[in-house]
Design an enzyme around this catalytic site. Structure first.
Site, PDB file in Angstrom:
ATOM      1  N   GLU A  58     -59.671  36.888  -4.946  1.00 20.31           N
ATOM      2  CA  GLU A  58     -58.385  37.460  -4.565  1.00 20.31           C
ATOM      3  C   GLU A  58     -58.055  38.725  -5.347  1.00 20.31           C
ATOM      4  O   GLU A  58     -57.869  38.687  -6.571  1.00 20.31           O
ATOM      5  CB  GLU A  58     -57.252  36.453  -4.788  1.00 20.31           C
ATOM      6  CG  GLU A  58     -57.268  35.296  -3.817  1.00 20.31           C
ATOM      7  CD  GLU A  58     -57.030  35.738  -2.383  1.00 20.31           C
ATOM      8  OE1 GLU A  58     -56.130  36.564  -2.130  1.00 20.31           O
ATOM      9  OE2 GLU A  58     -57.763  35.240  -1.505  1.00 20.31           O
ATOM     10  N   GLU A  64     -48.409  33.539  -7.350  1.00 25.79           N
ATOM     11  CA  GLU A  64     -49.542  34.078  -6.583  1.00 25.79           C
ATOM     12  C   GLU A  64     -50.684  33.073  -6.521  1.00 25.79           C
ATOM     13  O   GLU A  64     -51.331  32.927  -5.478  1.00 25.79           O
ATOM     14  CB  GLU A  64     -50.021  35.396  -7.198  1.00 25.79           C
ATOM     15  CG  GLU A  64     -51.105  36.067  -6.397  1.00 25.79           C
ATOM     16  CD  GLU A  64     -50.650  36.518  -5.021  1.00 25.79           C
ATOM     17  OE1 GLU A  64     -51.267  36.089  -4.014  1.00 25.79           O
ATOM     18  OE2 GLU A  64     -49.683  37.295  -4.942  1.00 25.79           O
TER      19      GLU A  64
END
Length: 117
Positions: free
Chosen positions: A22, A63
């Site tokens: 990511e 996140e």
């Protein structure tokens, strides 16, 4: 003690996978690396500096949770599903709200440092 060790290994594995997979996680880690010294320059008190770092860590935590939701949703189906899309949007919204909160914390601390507040 063995349970603690296994949890530590799971944490390391999860972070390593998130970092590899990511870009947002990598960007937030860069932000955290920048926030560490900047917080001590901007924070008027030690507690304010800790708060500035903590709010960036909070963004990273949210996140990571959003990434977990997205990875799980993608694993459930590769087809477009409106309900899964809404769930992913809510995870994204959580990150967005946390970023706004973090930004406000930092703006407040900067205003405090320059004497506006």
């Amino acid at each position: 003690m063995l349970r603690f060790w296994r949890a530590t290994i799971n944490t390391r594995n999860g972070l390593a996978f998130a970092i590899r997979s990511e870009a947002a996680i990598r960007e937030e880690l860069v932000a955290l690396a920048l926030a560490l010294p900047l917080a001590w320059l901007i924070g008027v008190t030690t507690m304010r500096s800790v708060e500035l770092v903590a709010v960036v860590v909070l963004v990273l935590v949210v996140e990571l949770l959003n990434t977990a939701i997205e990875k799980l949703a993608d694993r459930l189906t590769t087809e477009h599903d409106p309900q899964i899309g809404r769930v992913k949007d809510m995870g994204s919204a959580a990150v967005g709200v946390t970023l706004v909160v973090a930004g406000l914390f930092w703006l407040f601390a900067i205003a405090e440092r320059i004497g506006v507040i």
